[in-house]
Write a protein that holds these residues in place. Structure first.
Motif, PDB file in Angstrom:
ATOM      1  N   UNK A  10      -7.175  18.052  36.729  1.00  0.00           N
ATOM      2  CA  UNK A  10      -7.065  19.135  35.752  1.00  0.00           C
ATOM      3  C   UNK A  10      -6.082  20.212  36.199  1.00  0.00           C
ATOM      4  N   UNK A  11      -5.405  20.806  35.213  1.00  0.00           N
ATOM      5  CA  UNK A  11      -4.598  21.991  35.461  1.00  0.00           C
ATOM      6  C   UNK A  11      -5.538  23.128  35.827  1.00  0.00           C
ATOM      7  N   UNK A  12      -5.065  23.999  36.718  1.00  0.00           N
ATOM      8  CA  UNK A  12      -5.878  25.138  37.154  1.00  0.00           C
ATOM      9  C   UNK A  12      -5.155  26.431  36.801  1.00  0.00           C
ATOM     10  N   UNK A  13      -5.877  27.372  36.219  1.00  0.00           N
ATOM     11  CA  UNK A  13      -5.321  28.709  36.023  1.00  0.00           C
ATOM     12  C   UNK A  13      -5.253  29.360  37.397  1.00  0.00           C
ATOM     13  N   UNK A  14      -4.081  29.859  37.778  1.00  0.00           N
ATOM     14  CA  UNK A  14      -3.883  30.411  39.118  1.00  0.00           C
ATOM     15  C   UNK A  14      -4.766  31.628  39.360  1.00  0.00           C
ATOM     16  N   UNK A  15      -5.156  31.808  40.598  1.00  0.00           N
ATOM     17  CA  UNK A  15      -6.036  32.882  41.026  1.00  0.00           C
ATOM     18  C   UNK A  15      -5.364  34.241  40.816  1.00  0.00           C
ATOM     19  N   UNK A  16      -6.011  35.125  40.081  1.00  0.00           N
ATOM     20  CA  UNK A  16      -5.435  36.448  39.782  1.00  0.00           C
ATOM     21  C   UNK A  16      -5.333  37.338  41.018  1.00  0.00           C
ATOM     22  N   UNK A  17      -5.939  36.947  42.126  1.00  0.00           N
ATOM     23  CA  UNK A  17      -5.743  37.696  43.369  1.00  0.00           C
ATOM     24  C   UNK A  17      -4.313  37.524  43.883  1.00  0.00           C
ATOM     25  N   UNK A  18      -3.666  36.423  43.502  1.00  0.00           N
ATOM     26  CA  UNK A  18      -2.352  36.073  44.030  1.00  0.00           C
ATOM     27  C   UNK A  18      -1.259  35.977  42.973  1.00  0.00           C
ATOM     28  N   UNK A  19      -1.636  36.071  41.697  1.00  0.00           N
ATOM     29  CA  UNK A  19      -0.688  35.930  40.600  1.00  0.00           C
ATOM     30  C   UNK A  19      -0.965  36.985  39.540  1.00  0.00           C
ATOM     31  N   UNK A  20       0.095  37.433  38.858  1.00  0.00           N
ATOM     32  CA  UNK A  20      -0.032  38.339  37.714  1.00  0.00           C
ATOM     33  C   UNK A  20       0.413  37.585  36.475  1.00  0.00           C
ATOM     34  N   UNK A  21      -0.317  37.743  35.373  1.00  0.00           N
ATOM     35  CA  UNK A  21      -0.002  37.016  34.151  1.00  0.00           C
ATOM     36  C   UNK A  21      -0.620  35.637  34.178  1.00  0.00           C
ATOM     37  N   UNK A  22      -0.273  34.848  33.163  1.00  0.00           N
ATOM     38  CA  UNK A  22      -0.845  33.488  33.066  1.00  0.00           C
ATOM     39  C   UNK A  22       0.061  32.502  33.774  1.00  0.00           C
ATOM     40  N   UNK A  67       2.410  18.379  54.066  1.00  0.00           N
ATOM     41  CA  UNK A  67       3.015  18.716  52.779  1.00  0.00           C
ATOM     42  C   UNK A  67       1.983  19.120  51.735  1.00  0.00           C
ATOM     43  N   UNK A  68       2.293  20.207  51.057  1.00  0.00           N
ATOM     44  CA  UNK A  68       1.528  20.687  49.910  1.00  0.00           C
ATOM     45  C   UNK A  68       2.549  20.944  48.810  1.00  0.00           C
ATOM     46  N   UNK A  69       2.343  20.378  47.626  1.00  0.00           N
ATOM     47  CA  UNK A  69       3.282  20.572  46.527  1.00  0.00           C
ATOM     48  C   UNK A  69       2.519  20.761  45.226  1.00  0.00           C
ATOM     49  N   UNK A  70       3.036  21.665  44.403  1.00  0.00           N
ATOM     50  CA  UNK A  70       2.425  22.016  43.123  1.00  0.00           C
ATOM     51  C   UNK A  70       3.491  22.097  42.045  1.00  0.00           C
ATOM     52  N   UNK A  71       3.106  21.749  40.833  1.00  0.00           N
ATOM     53  CA  UNK A  71       3.903  21.975  39.634  1.00  0.00           C
ATOM     54  C   UNK A  71       3.349  23.267  39.053  1.00  0.00           C
ATOM     55  N   UNK A  72       4.173  24.312  38.944  1.00  0.00           N
ATOM     56  CA  UNK A  72       3.680  25.636  38.563  1.00  0.00           C
ATOM     57  C   UNK A  72       4.376  26.103  37.285  1.00  0.00           C
ATOM     58  N   UNK A  73       3.580  26.496  36.299  1.00  0.00           N
ATOM     59  CA  UNK A  73       4.084  26.942  35.005  1.00  0.00           C
ATOM     60  C   UNK A  73       3.773  28.421  34.823  1.00  0.00           C
ATOM     61  N   UNK A 113       6.889  36.936  32.023  1.00  0.00           N
ATOM     62  CA  UNK A 113       6.425  38.075  32.841  1.00  0.00           C
ATOM     63  C   UNK A 113       5.465  37.683  33.964  1.00  0.00           C
ATOM     64  N   UNK A 114       4.960  36.466  33.977  1.00  0.00           N
ATOM     65  CA  UNK A 114       4.009  36.055  35.024  1.00  0.00           C
ATOM     66  C   UNK A 114       4.754  35.847  36.342  1.00  0.00           C
ATOM     67  N   UNK A 115       4.052  36.124  37.442  1.00  0.00           N
ATOM     68  CA  UNK A 115       4.697  36.036  38.752  1.00  0.00           C
ATOM     69  C   UNK A 115       3.659  35.951  39.855  1.00  0.00           C
ATOM     70  N   UNK A 116       4.139  35.581  41.036  1.00  0.00           N
ATOM     71  CA  UNK A 116       3.284  35.587  42.217  1.00  0.00           C
ATOM     72  C   UNK A 116       3.155  37.010  42.732  1.00  0.00           C
ATOM     73  N   UNK A 117       2.229  37.201  43.648  1.00  0.00           N
ATOM     74  CA  UNK A 117       2.207  38.421  44.465  1.00  0.00           C
ATOM     75  C   UNK A 117       3.222  38.221  45.591  1.00  0.00           C
ATOM     76  N   UNK A 153       8.099  35.133  43.245  1.00  0.00           N
ATOM     77  CA  UNK A 153       8.857  34.383  42.248  1.00  0.00           C
ATOM     78  C   UNK A 153       8.026  34.255  40.992  1.00  0.00           C
ATOM     79  N   UNK A 154       8.718  34.082  39.870  1.00  0.00           N
ATOM     80  CA  UNK A 154       8.009  33.946  38.610  1.00  0.00           C
ATOM     81  C   UNK A 154       8.963  33.868  37.443  1.00  0.00           C
TER      82      UNK A 154
END
Length: 137
Positions: free
Chosen positions: A10-22, A37-43, A47-51, A96-97
């Motif tokens: 399943x797709x996961x909504x990113x943790x708001x502690x580390x991301x702003x926006x959807x 290795x850790x790899x993610x497909x991030x959408x 205006x959404x971005x990482x911390x 980044x975002x």
């Protein structure tokens, strides 16, 4: 060998502690030790971005679609577009975002050191996000 069939995780909504926006994350691989290795497909929606954050062994971003921003601490944001690849060295504070009016999808690849792939810092301020970007080219 493990095969993860498309749509089986399943797709996961990113943790708001580390991301702003959807922001949506889709796992690609979280390799078991001794691999790192850790790899993610991030959408990112507009205006959404990482911390702000760092990676102990660095990070590679490959923009798959859209246009967004990447920024190192103390610098102006840089525009990144589909097809661009960004290397962020170990320990470099960055975020980044998506752009203000555009969504962005990127592949984020990083290695874990002692079980961790990122060290999270404070959220990016509205002022830092709104700084005029420079073209990456």
């Amino acid at each position: 060998m493990d095969i993860f069939e498309a749509g089986s995780r399943a797709s996961q909504l990113a943790n708001s502690d580390y991301f702003a926006g959807r922001v949506w994350q889709n796992p690609i691989v979280d390799a078991p030790e001794p691999a790192r290795l850790n790899a993610l497909w991030v959408t990112f929606e507009p205006c959404a971005r990482t911390a702000w954050h760092t990676h102990p062994l660095g990070q590679t971003l490959h923009v798959v679609s859209g246009a967004g921003l990447v920024c190192s601490r103390g610098a102006a944001p840089r525009v990144i577009r589909a097809g661009d690849t960004v290397w962020i060295p170990p320990g470099e504070e960055h975020w980044h975002g998506a752009g203000p009016d555009t969504g962005m999808v990127h592949l984020a690849m990083q290695e874990k050191l002692n079980g961790r792939a990122a060290d999270w810092l404070e959220h990016v301020s509205a002022e830092d996000y709104a700084r005029a970007p420079v073209a990456a080219r």
